[in-house]
Design a protein around this motif. Structure first.
Motif, short mmCIF file in Angstrom:
data_model
loop_
_atom_site.label_atom_id
_atom_site.label_comp_id
_atom_site.label_asym_id
_atom_site.label_seq_id
_atom_site.Cartn_x
_atom_site.Cartn_y
_atom_site.Cartn_z
N VAL A 33 0.84 -1.21 0.00
CA VAL A 33 0.00 0.00 0.00
C VAL A 33 0.87 1.25 0.00
O VAL A 33 0.59 2.24 -0.69
N LEU A 34 1.95 1.18 0.77
CA LEU A 34 2.86 2.33 0.84
C LEU A 34 3.49 2.59 -0.54
O LEU A 34 3.61 3.75 -0.98
N GLY A 35 3.87 1.52 -1.20
CA GLY A 35 4.43 1.66 -2.56
C GLY A 35 3.40 2.26 -3.50
O GLY A 35 3.72 3.14 -4.33
N ALA A 36 2.16 1.80 -3.37
CA ALA A 36 1.09 2.34 -4.22
C ALA A 36 0.87 3.82 -3.93
O ALA A 36 0.66 4.63 -4.85
N ALA A 37 0.94 4.19 -2.64
CA ALA A 37 0.76 5.60 -2.26
C ALA A 37 1.84 6.47 -2.89
O ALA A 37 1.57 7.56 -3.40
N LEU A 38 3.07 5.94 -2.87
CA LEU A 38 4.18 6.69 -3.47
C LEU A 38 3.95 6.89 -4.97
O LEU A 38 4.12 8.00 -5.51
N ALA A 39 3.53 5.81 -5.62
CA ALA A 39 3.29 5.89 -7.07
C ALA A 39 2.15 6.87 -7.36
O ALA A 39 2.25 7.70 -8.28
N LEU A 40 1.08 6.79 -6.57
CA LEU A 40 -0.06 7.69 -6.78
C LEU A 40 0.35 9.16 -6.58
O LEU A 40 -0.10 10.05 -7.30
N TRP A 41 1.19 9.37 -5.59
CA TRP A 41 1.64 10.75 -5.32
C TRP A 41 2.43 11.29 -6.52
O TRP A 41 2.19 12.42 -6.97
N VAL A 42 3.33 10.46 -7.03
CA VAL A 42 4.14 10.91 -8.18
C VAL A 42 3.25 11.20 -9.37
O VAL A 42 3.39 12.24 -10.04
N ILE A 43 2.29 10.30 -9.63
CA ILE A 43 1.36 10.52 -10.76
C ILE A 43 0.52 11.77 -10.49
O ILE A 43 0.29 12.59 -11.40
N GLU A 52 -4.70 25.96 -12.34
CA GLU A 52 -6.07 25.65 -11.91
C GLU A 52 -6.36 26.11 -10.48
O GLU A 52 -7.45 25.89 -9.96
N MET A 53 -5.35 26.71 -9.83
CA MET A 53 -5.59 27.18 -8.46
C MET A 53 -6.63 28.30 -8.47
O MET A 53 -6.59 29.19 -9.31
N ASP A 54 -7.56 28.23 -7.52
CA ASP A 54 -8.53 29.32 -7.35
C ASP A 54 -8.45 29.79 -5.90
O ASP A 54 -7.40 29.66 -5.27
N ALA A 55 -9.54 30.28 -5.37
CA ALA A 55 -9.51 30.79 -4.00
C ALA A 55 -9.19 29.69 -2.99
O ALA A 55 -8.76 29.97 -1.87
N TRP A 56 -9.40 28.43 -3.37
CA TRP A 56 -9.07 27.30 -2.49
C TRP A 56 -7.62 26.88 -2.63
O TRP A 56 -7.23 25.82 -2.14
N GLY A 57 -6.84 27.70 -3.30
CA GLY A 57 -5.41 27.43 -3.41
C GLY A 57 -5.12 26.15 -4.16
O GLY A 57 -5.78 25.83 -5.15
N LEU A 58 -4.17 25.38 -3.62
CA LEU A 58 -3.77 24.15 -4.30
C LEU A 58 -4.81 23.04 -4.15
O LEU A 58 -4.79 22.06 -4.89
N LEU A 59 -5.73 23.23 -3.22
CA LEU A 59 -6.73 22.18 -2.96
C LEU A 59 -7.52 21.86 -4.21
O LEU A 59 -7.86 20.70 -4.48
N SER A 60 -7.83 22.90 -4.98
CA SER A 60 -8.63 22.68 -6.18
C SER A 60 -7.79 22.21 -7.36
O SER A 60 -8.32 21.68 -8.33
N ALA A 61 -6.48 22.39 -7.27
CA ALA A 61 -5.62 21.99 -8.39
C ALA A 61 -5.09 20.56 -8.24
O ALA A 61 -4.75 19.92 -9.23
N LEU A 62 -5.05 20.08 -7.02
CA LEU A 62 -4.53 18.72 -6.80
C LEU A 62 -5.56 17.69 -7.23
O LEU A 62 -6.74 17.83 -6.88
N PRO A 63 -5.12 16.66 -7.94
CA PRO A 63 -6.08 15.63 -8.37
C PRO A 63 -6.47 14.71 -7.21
O PRO A 63 -5.79 14.68 -6.17
N VAL A 64 -7.54 13.98 -7.42
CA VAL A 64 -8.05 13.10 -6.36
C VAL A 64 -6.99 12.10 -5.92
O VAL A 64 -6.88 11.78 -4.72
N ILE A 65 -6.18 11.64 -6.86
CA ILE A 65 -5.22 10.59 -6.48
C ILE A 65 -4.14 11.13 -5.54
O ILE A 65 -3.52 10.38 -4.80
N TRP A 66 -3.93 12.43 -5.56
CA TRP A 66 -2.98 13.00 -4.58
C TRP A 66 -3.54 12.81 -3.17
O TRP A 66 -2.82 12.39 -2.26
#
Lengths: 617, 120
Positions: A33-43, A52-66
């Motif tokens: 799972v940890l390896g998968a988390a690392l891969a998902l973070w990189v992707i 794509e940042m708006d008033a919510w800062g990076l929250l709105s620009a980060l994809p779900v997999i992050w």
């Protein structure tokens, strides 16, 4: 040598294994799972678009997999804490390492320059040292407390960087990791419970909302301060005196603390060496930061008064070092700042820069998360201390209470530029995390399933508060590399004495080695259109443009005929966040008025920055 | 923390101190230089300074080593600026040589008398 621990409850000869320590298993799935988390973070990083940042800062620009990567990494951490069997240290280390990487390296990787405009104040001083190889205390307070900058320049030279901008972005990950190690070590010094130490680390790392982990003297000084506490508690600890005994007994004692660490006996030469290290750490802290050494002395003084530190004169020597450095700088501090703001702690802790406009509602919501984090951390700390006390751990409880309480002493005399609250939390948070670790770790010894669920819930709660607070303002904190280039262009193409005037705060105006030749007469921060009168921000530039543009001209001209007026994307985001000039549209109208005015001429432009000179100069 | 582990750590740091100047002097990828030199600066001086202290736990040892290394770097760099002698490479060389000598002495001591470090 006499060992002074006669009254200290020592560890029982037989400590029964916790139920949880019985069934060791290899957590293969957790590693996967940890390896998968690392891969998902990189992707996830690859998929992130800062535009794509708006008033919510990076929250709105980060994809779900992050977010998924963070949840998985945090989940593995929690699993490592709560799983049955001996705590799997490699898994816990890797899990927390990945959480730190996701939280504190994401912006360093995504952004092309160090975040936070005020980082560049420190970069400018470091570049000055790199270029000049000397200090000039007449320039500003940074050159009088140069430790952090001197070390930064020393590192830059050795690592082969001509400009600290190239590595400063990684300071937050570096300090997050070093502080995590220190919190772990302190927790281990106060308790033998390994789980408590790891939980303390994750609580500390996921609640550090004070925003002080960046290229600055503060995190360096905090590191040195915690190291002093660690050395004192692990190697110079004495048994309580009468006062300490009174405090320990105040709420009753008598039970043997099963988690009390064994004291370390030292030879006289080793003790002298520890004292030397403590004084060296205090010296380095004193020459690096104006506030930290006083908090350290206050903390050590309190636990010395209770008898927990031997020799007692150590704190006196620390105080002498601190005051000896202040004395030659005292008149400068009194002339330019205030040694004592107010003797009313409530006023000092409440002190904030008064705004004249309304903050963007989203930013207000994000800001409200900070007190919520403080509340959660505070509740965990109080419960943890009480619980440890009731289990017989009176001396660790007293020490942690003293360490949490000491930073509050700032507020007795100083508002620290309106940041007394933040700084007090910053210094108290490692000890709050330690107490929180005691609480959750002791609950985890129970046979029931709910303590594990509770631990997961607490980590999920603090992360769900911290992540929006940490990344939600990234639209304001993000400094595009093109703005740093514009700052360097300004430094290269203007004469010394040319003042850089920001339209509003947010531009990295002090990025160059000659930063001090481009500031206002006070030699403080780079001025902006609101420096003299904040009420100017109430104008939304929808009407009466000639008169308002004339006011802008007068404000810039007041700093000299060669002054430059700077507009940029980061300043526009600042204006939007704080509702200046009616928000982003108002800021655009302001620049449009300047651009169309005959009184200004555009002298530089890149993708994010426009710089204007006075046309009539 | 066992004496054997400590000796191995100190041997690794001695190796790091030997490699670090090479990464600066020879044309190498900067990432290697950054990793090696940063590790040397952040670990070796502190490990040398606390070589005679007993640490029962690895975590405490690592934390103290890093913090003391930083303190030595901060103090050394600042004092060299104050006295008008700003030579980062020379300063690093001096600190590295002193650290090397202290670590060699400690490794020898541990090898000869494994239980003697700092305890009363």
């Amino acid at each position: 040598m006499t060992v002074r621990f006669a009254l200290r409850p020592t560890r029982p000869a037989y400590v029964p294994l916790h139920r949880r320590d019985v069934i060791p298993r290899t957590p293969v799935v957790a590693w996967a799972v940890l390896g998968a988390a690392l891969a998902l973070w990189v992707i996830g990083l690859q998929m992130t678009d800062l535009d794509e940042m708006d008033a919510w800062g990076l929250l709105s620009a980060l994809p779900v997999i992050w977010y998924l990567a963070l949840a998985l990494a945090a989940g593995v951490c929690v699993y490592a804490m709560v799983r049955r069997g001996p705590l799997h240290q490699p898994l816990a280390t890797a899990g927390i390492g990945l959480v730190l990487l996701i939280l504190y390296a994401t912006t360093s990787i995504l952004e092309d320059a160090p975040r936070l405009a005020w980082t560049y104040k420190h970069i400018g001083v470091t570049r000055y040292i790199l270029e000049q190889g000397t200090l000039d205390p007449s320039i500003d307070i940074y050159q009088r407390w140069p430790g952090g900058f001197a070390f930064g320049a020393y590192l830059a030279d050795l690592l082969g960087f001509a400009d600290p901008t190239e590595f400063a972005a990684w300071a937050q990950l570096f300090f997050a990791a070093v502080l995590a190690i220190l919190v772990y070590a302190i927790a281990r010094t106060l308790s033998t419970d390994l789980r408590a130490a790891w939980i303390a680390v994750i609580l500390f790392s996921c609640t550090n909302f004070a925003g002080q982990l960046y290229y600055a003297p503060q995190p360096l000084a905090l590191t040195l301060s915690l190291a002093i506490c660690l050395l004192v508690l692990s190697l110079l600890q004495g048994n309580h005196n009468r006062l300490g005994c009174f405090v320990e007994n105040a709420l009753g004692r008598g039970r043997v603390d099963p988690d009390a660490p064994m004291p370390t006996g030292l030879s006289n030469s080793a003790r002298a060496l520890v004292i030397g290290c403590v004084l060296l750490l205090q010296f380095s802290s004193t020459i690096s930061h104006q506030l930290t050494p006083y908090i350290t002395v206050a903390s050590i003084l309190v636990i010395t008064a209770l008898g927990y530190v031997r020799p007692w004169w150590l704190v006196v020597a620390m105080g002498v070092i601190t005051l000896a450095f202040l004395i030659p700088n005292l008149s400068y501090v009194q002339d330019n700042y205030a040694l004592v703001n107010s003797l009313n702690p409530f006023a000092n802790f409440r002190a904030r820069a008064e705004g004249v406009t309304s903050q963007h509602p989203v930013k207000a919501t994000i800001g409200a998360l900070a007190p919520a984090i403080s509340l959660v951390v505070g509740l965990l700390a109080i419960t943890g201390v009480v619980q440890r006390w009731r289990r017989g751990g009176s001396w660790p409880a007293v020490i942690v209470v003293a360490m949490i309480g000491s930073p509050l002493l700032i507020g007795l005399v100083q508002n620290y530029g309106g940041e007394a609250q933040l700084r007090a939390f910053l210094f108290a948070s490692p000890w709050c995390a330690v107490a929180g670790g005691w609480l959750l770790a002791s609950l985890l010894r129970r046979e029931a399933r709910w303590p594990g669920v509770l631990t997961a819930g607490v980590v999920a709660l603090v992360l769900s508060l911290f992540v929006p607070n940490f990344f939600g303002n990234e639209d304001v904190y993000y400094v595009p590399g093109s703005e740093v280039q514009a700052c360097q262009w300004l430094a290269d193409n203007t004469l010394p004495g040319t003042v850089f005037v920001q339209s509003v705060p947010g531009f990295p105006a002090r990025c160059s080695a000659d930063y001090y030749t481009h500031v206002g007469p006070s030699r403080g921060d780079t001025p902006n259109l609101l420096s003299v009168d904040k009420r100017f921000a109430k104008n939304d530039f929808t009407s009466d443009l000639p008169a308002l543009t004339g006011q802008v001209y007068d404000k810039v001209r007041a700093y000299g005929k060669d002054s430059r007026l700077i507009f940029s994307v980061s300043q526009e985001r600042y204006a939007r966040a704080w509702g200046l000039f009616g928000g982003a549209a108002g800021y655009e109208r302001l620049e449009s008025a300047v651009r169309n005015s005959q009184q200004f001429r555009l002298v530089y432009e890149n993708s994010d920055t426009r710089i204007y000179a006075l046309a009539t100069a | 923390m066992t004496q054997r582990l400590r000796r191995n750590v100190e041997l690794a740091l001695l190796g790091l101190l030997l490699i670090a100047p090479l990464t600066i002097a020879l044309p190498m990828p900067q990432v290697i230089r950054v990793l090696v030199v940063l590790a040397a600066v952040m670990l070796a001086p502190g490990a040398a300074a606390v070589a005679r202290l007993p640490f029962s736990q690895v975590g405490v040892y690592v934390a103290v080593v890093i913090a003391v290394s930083m303190a030595i770097g901060v103090a050394g760099a600042t004092v060299s600026l104050w006295v008008g002698w700003w030579h980062p490479y020379l300063l690093a060389g001096l600190l590295g040589a002193a650290s090397f000598a202290l670590l060699v002495l400690d490794v020898r001591k541990i090898t000869r008398r494994p239980s003697a470090v700092g305890a009363s």
